[in-house]
Structures are given as C-alpha cells and as structure tokens.
Design an enzyme around this catalytic site. Structure first.
Site, PDB file in Angstrom:
ATOM      1  N   ASP A  11      -3.115  -9.654  -2.031  1.00  0.00           N
ATOM      2  CA  ASP A  11      -3.232  -8.237  -2.401  1.00  0.00           C
ATOM      3  C   ASP A  11      -2.918  -8.131  -3.890  1.00  0.00           C
ATOM      4  O   ASP A  11      -2.477  -9.091  -4.531  1.00  0.00           O
ATOM      5  CB  ASP A  11      -2.248  -7.393  -1.570  1.00  0.00           C
ATOM      6  CG  ASP A  11      -2.342  -5.903  -1.896  1.00  0.00           C
ATOM      7  OD1 ASP A  11      -3.450  -5.409  -2.153  1.00  0.00           O
ATOM      8  OD2 ASP A  11      -1.291  -5.236  -1.912  1.00  0.00           O
ATOM      9  N   SER A  12      -3.089  -6.921  -4.435  1.00  0.00           N
ATOM     10  CA  SER A  12      -2.741  -6.705  -5.837  1.00  0.00           C
ATOM     11  C   SER A  12      -1.218  -6.691  -6.033  1.00  0.00           C
ATOM     12  O   SER A  12      -0.739  -6.920  -7.134  1.00  0.00           O
ATOM     13  CB  SER A  12      -3.304  -5.365  -6.303  1.00  0.00           C
ATOM     14  OG  SER A  12      -2.780  -4.324  -5.495  1.00  0.00           O
ATOM     15  N   CYS A  74      -6.166  -6.084   1.112  1.00  0.00           N
ATOM     16  CA  CYS A  74      -6.269  -5.025   0.109  1.00  0.00           C
ATOM     17  C   CYS A  74      -7.580  -4.295   0.391  1.00  0.00           C
ATOM     18  O   CYS A  74      -8.655  -4.927   0.386  1.00  0.00           O
ATOM     19  CB  CYS A  74      -6.284  -5.661  -1.278  1.00  0.00           C
ATOM     20  SG  CYS A  74      -6.628  -4.498  -2.612  1.00  0.00           S
ATOM     21  N   ASN A  75      -7.488  -3.012   0.664  1.00  0.00           N
ATOM     22  CA  ASN A  75      -8.700  -2.250   0.956  1.00  0.00           C
ATOM     23  C   ASN A  75      -9.650  -2.241  -0.233  1.00  0.00           C
ATOM     24  O   ASN A  75     -10.862  -2.334  -0.077  1.00  0.00           O
ATOM     25  CB  ASN A  75      -8.337  -0.809   1.322  1.00  0.00           C
ATOM     26  CG  ASN A  75      -7.712  -0.713   2.698  1.00  0.00           C
ATOM     27  OD1 ASN A  75      -8.394  -0.460   3.671  1.00  0.00           O
ATOM     28  ND2 ASN A  75      -6.415  -0.928   2.786  1.00  0.00           N
ATOM     29  N   THR A  76      -9.080  -2.109  -1.432  1.00  0.00           N
ATOM     30  CA  THR A  76      -9.911  -2.036  -2.633  1.00  0.00           C
ATOM     31  C   THR A  76     -10.725  -3.321  -2.801  1.00  0.00           C
ATOM     32  O   THR A  76     -11.949  -3.277  -2.985  1.00  0.00           O
ATOM     33  CB  THR A  76      -9.019  -1.833  -3.876  1.00  0.00           C
ATOM     34  OG1 THR A  76      -8.160  -0.724  -3.638  1.00  0.00           O
ATOM     35  CG2 THR A  76      -9.843  -1.599  -5.110  1.00  0.00           C
ATOM     36  N   GLU A 157       4.968   0.688  -5.933  1.00  0.00           N
ATOM     37  CA  GLU A 157       5.337  -0.529  -6.656  1.00  0.00           C
ATOM     38  C   GLU A 157       6.587  -0.299  -7.528  1.00  0.00           C
ATOM     39  O   GLU A 157       7.316  -1.226  -7.830  1.00  0.00           O
ATOM     40  CB  GLU A 157       4.171  -1.023  -7.524  1.00  0.00           C
ATOM     41  CG  GLU A 157       3.020  -1.615  -6.732  1.00  0.00           C
ATOM     42  CD  GLU A 157       3.267  -3.046  -6.221  1.00  0.00           C
ATOM     43  OE1 GLU A 157       4.079  -3.770  -6.814  1.00  0.00           O
ATOM     44  OE2 GLU A 157       2.629  -3.423  -5.216  1.00  0.00           O
ATOM     45  N   CYS A 190      -5.239   2.092   2.378  1.00  0.00           N
ATOM     46  CA  CYS A 190      -4.661   1.221   1.343  1.00  0.00           C
ATOM     47  C   CYS A 190      -3.453   0.565   1.994  1.00  0.00           C
ATOM     48  O   CYS A 190      -2.653   1.244   2.654  1.00  0.00           O
ATOM     49  CB  CYS A 190      -4.230   2.053   0.136  1.00  0.00           C
ATOM     50  SG  CYS A 190      -3.267   1.118  -1.082  1.00  0.00           S
ATOM     51  N   THR A 191      -3.336  -0.744   1.833  1.00  0.00           N
ATOM     52  CA  THR A 191      -2.268  -1.458   2.542  1.00  0.00           C
ATOM     53  C   THR A 191      -0.870  -1.143   1.994  1.00  0.00           C
ATOM     54  O   THR A 191       0.127  -1.510   2.608  1.00  0.00           O
ATOM     55  CB  THR A 191      -2.510  -2.984   2.501  1.00  0.00           C
ATOM     56  OG1 THR A 191      -2.744  -3.381   1.137  1.00  0.00           O
ATOM     57  CG2 THR A 191      -3.697  -3.363   3.369  1.00  0.00           C
ATOM     58  N   HIS A 192      -0.797  -0.449   0.859  1.00  0.00           N
ATOM     59  CA  HIS A 192       0.517  -0.019   0.358  1.00  0.00           C
ATOM     60  C   HIS A 192       1.074   1.167   1.156  1.00  0.00           C
ATOM     61  O   HIS A 192       2.277   1.338   1.264  1.00  0.00           O
ATOM     62  CB  HIS A 192       0.417   0.425  -1.111  1.00  0.00           C
ATOM     63  CG  HIS A 192       0.429  -0.704  -2.094  1.00  0.00           C
ATOM     64  ND1 HIS A 192      -0.615  -1.565  -2.251  1.00  0.00           N
ATOM     65  CD2 HIS A 192       1.389  -1.090  -2.983  1.00  0.00           C
ATOM     66  CE1 HIS A 192      -0.323  -2.437  -3.204  1.00  0.00           C
ATOM     67  NE2 HIS A 192       0.886  -2.175  -3.660  1.00  0.00           N
TER      68      HIS A 192
HETATM   69  N1  DGL Z   1      -3.104  -2.479  -1.461  1.00  0.00           N
HETATM   70  C1  DGL Z   1      -4.275  -2.190  -2.246  1.00  0.00           C
HETATM   71  C2  DGL Z   1      -5.314  -1.516  -1.356  1.00  0.00           C
HETATM   72  O1  DGL Z   1      -5.218  -1.667  -0.148  1.00  0.00           O
HETATM   73  C3  DGL Z   1      -3.837  -1.466  -3.472  1.00  0.00           C
HETATM   74  C4  DGL Z   1      -4.894  -1.296  -4.483  1.00  0.00           C
HETATM   75  C5  DGL Z   1      -4.437  -1.192  -5.901  1.00  0.00           C
HETATM   76  O2  DGL Z   1      -3.894  -2.161  -6.432  1.00  0.00           O
HETATM   77  O3  DGL Z   1      -4.724  -0.145  -6.503  1.00  0.00           O
HETATM   78  O4  DGL Z   1      -6.243  -0.874  -1.791  1.00  0.00           O
END
Ligand code: DGL
Length: 300
Positions: A11-12, A74-76, A157, A190-192
């Site tokens: 993920d990011s 990560c969805n993105t 974050e 979004c996984t966050h």
């Molecule tokens: N967890 C990422 C997602 O699911 C975060 C994306 C981001 O870094 O903006 O989209």
C-alpha cells in the site's frame, strides 16, 4: 514457489495493514511481507502512470523473496494500475481490493431492487470509475453515489484519532451530501478508512451497512491459495517444521520514517510489529535487470 513462500501485501502507507489484520485472522500460518510506500504517499492524487510505476518497483524489489501471491491492498493502485501491473509480471498471482469490496457491497445490498450504494475513496479511485464498473457488472440497476474524501488519508497517516474534532468535521462534511441520497450501503473505498469505521457508522446510522473490503479480500486470497494448493498449514509442513509454523511472521518495509510506522501500525493490524526495514526510494529506481524492463533488486 511453495506453500512456505510469503504473501506480499502493499500500500502507499499504513492502510493496507487493515488487510493484513484480516489475513492474519483467517490464514494465521502465512508469512507476510508488507510494503508501505510512506515516502511517496498519498497515491490518491497521482496518475495511473506514476502509481503503476511505483507498484511495479515495489514488486520487483520483493521478487527475490519468491512470493506466492501479491495483494495490492490499496484501492487507488488497484483502480489505476492492476491490469498494467499484472501484465508486467505474467507469472505472478496478483489481486487487488476493488473487486472484493464491490462483491461485499452487493451482498450487503441484499434483495432490494434498486439499492443505493455510496462509496467514499481517494480522488483517483473516484475518477477511475473502477467501483462503478465492478458494481454494475454484478448489479445493473444499483444507484451509485461517489464522494472523494482526500483529507482522510493524510489525517490517518498523521496518527489522528477518530475522536479528533478535525476528523469528525471532515467526515461530517464529506458524508452530508451523500446521506441526502438515502444510501443503503456505504463502501469504505480506501484501505486506510477502516480505522474510522466506528465513527463513520455512527454518523450514517444503523440502517446503512458500512463495508470495508479487508475481510472480503482475505477470503478471496484464501480461496486463490487453496485453489493453487499453496496454503500453508501446520499439517502441510514436513516433520519438525510443524512446531515452528504455528503463527506466520510479519515483516514490514517502508520508504520513510520506520519509527512512526512502527508506532502507528498497531491501530491498523491489532498487534505490535517489529521495527520495519527502511528502503530508500532511490533503491527502487535505477538500472533495470528484470526481463520486462523493471529493475530486479536483491534486498538484504
Ligand atoms: N490505502 C490507499 C487506498 O486504498 C490510500 C491511497 C493514498 O495513498 O492516497 O486508496
């Protein structure tokens, strides 16, 4: 690769750890390598070209560990780059989080003829229309209401808690217009976001089903590994190894600030983690050695 090979989750930043948490619950014997690209976060405001490039670099970096599966948690990155990443690594099993999330949303919508499904996600995920496609493929008549919520990832974050007034204000503002549409289901795209799930659920009320794709994603990976005969279980280990594989390991890699990542990780994964390995982004760039033009790096 063999059942003893690790699963890579990336993920990011911290968000993909919500998927790790579910994976550890449902597949406790598996070794997991987690990569949080904290130096280059957020992905949600970047283009497919950039995000796809980042993800390919990360996978290349971890290839020497011989992963049996890679989860783009990560969805993105899933929405923007899953097909290009898959075609860069044709021999590797790679999955994302959008399809499992869409599937869970449809199940939650139940038998309602025309359910209204709300989705909150990063700007890039919303623009990609990946959720619309994944939902409409399963349920033609679903009404979809999308809302980009770009402030949430930086707040998470930063380590802000769900009770933080800024967090509550942002969520309230983001959800206000969505609630006017009378949604039946809300997808946390979004996984966050699952770390804010309770406060979001309270704001939308008990009649709206709030979905995070982590659980569904873990089930999807379990089914894939089972189908490929790659599940690691105490029973499948030879002789003495049975005693030592009771609990799989979790090793984390980050591109910036390992201390902060280690401090915040328990909120996402539910347990303390060992100090993450720092990987300089410079190590991910550079001359290529991989067959497809992407760099093959050998981590220490
Ligand atoms: N967890 C990422 C997602 O699911 C975060 C994306 C981001 O870094 O903006 O989209």
């Amino acid at each position: 690769m063999s059942p003893a090979s690790p699963i890579v989750v990336l993920d990011s930043g911290l968000g993909g750890l919500t998927v790790v948490r579910e994976l550890r619950n449902s597949l406790p014997h598996e070794d997991i390598l987690y990569f949080g690209d904290t130096a280059r976060l957020p992905y949600g405001s970047k283009t497919a070209l950039t995000v796809g490039g980042f993800v390919k670099q990360i996978i290349n970096y971890l290839l020497p560990f011989d992963p049996k599966h890679v989860v783009i948690a990560c969805n993105t990155a899933t929405a923007l780059a899953l097909p290009q990443v898959r075609s860069a690594f044709p021999g590797l099993s790679i999955s994302g989080v959008v399809e499992p999330g869409a599937k869970a949303a449809i199940v939650a919508a139940g038998a309602k003829q025309v359910p209204t499904i709300g989705i909150i996600a990063t700007e890039a995920t919303v623009k990609s229309k990946a959720y619309e496609r994944a939902i409409h493929r399963r349920r033609n008549h679903a009404r979809i209401v999308l809302r980009p919520t770009p402030l949430l990832v930086p707040m998470i974050e930063e380590g802000r808690h769900p009770g933080d007034p800024l967090v509550r204000l942002a969520i309230e503002q983001y959800l206000k217009s969505m609630l006017q549409h009378g949604i039946d289901v809300l997808v946390l795209g979004c996984t966050h976001y699952p770390v804010f799930k309770d406060v979001i659920q309270k704001m939308v009320g008990g009649s709206v089903v709030v979905i995070d794709s982590a659980r569904q994603c873990a089930d999807d990976i379990a089914a894939r590994l089972k189908g490929a005969n790659l599940l690691r279980s105490a029973e499948s280990a030879p002789g003495d190894a049975r005693d030592v594989i009771n609990q799989g390991t979790l090793r984390c890699f980050v591109t910036d600030d390992p201390d902060r990542f280690q401090r915040l990780a328990p909120r996402f994964v539910g347990v303390e983690i060992a100090p993450p390995t720092w990987v300089s982004p410079d190590e991910l760039y550079g001359p290529t050695r991989g067959g497809d033009g992407w760099r093959l790096n050998v981590p220490a």
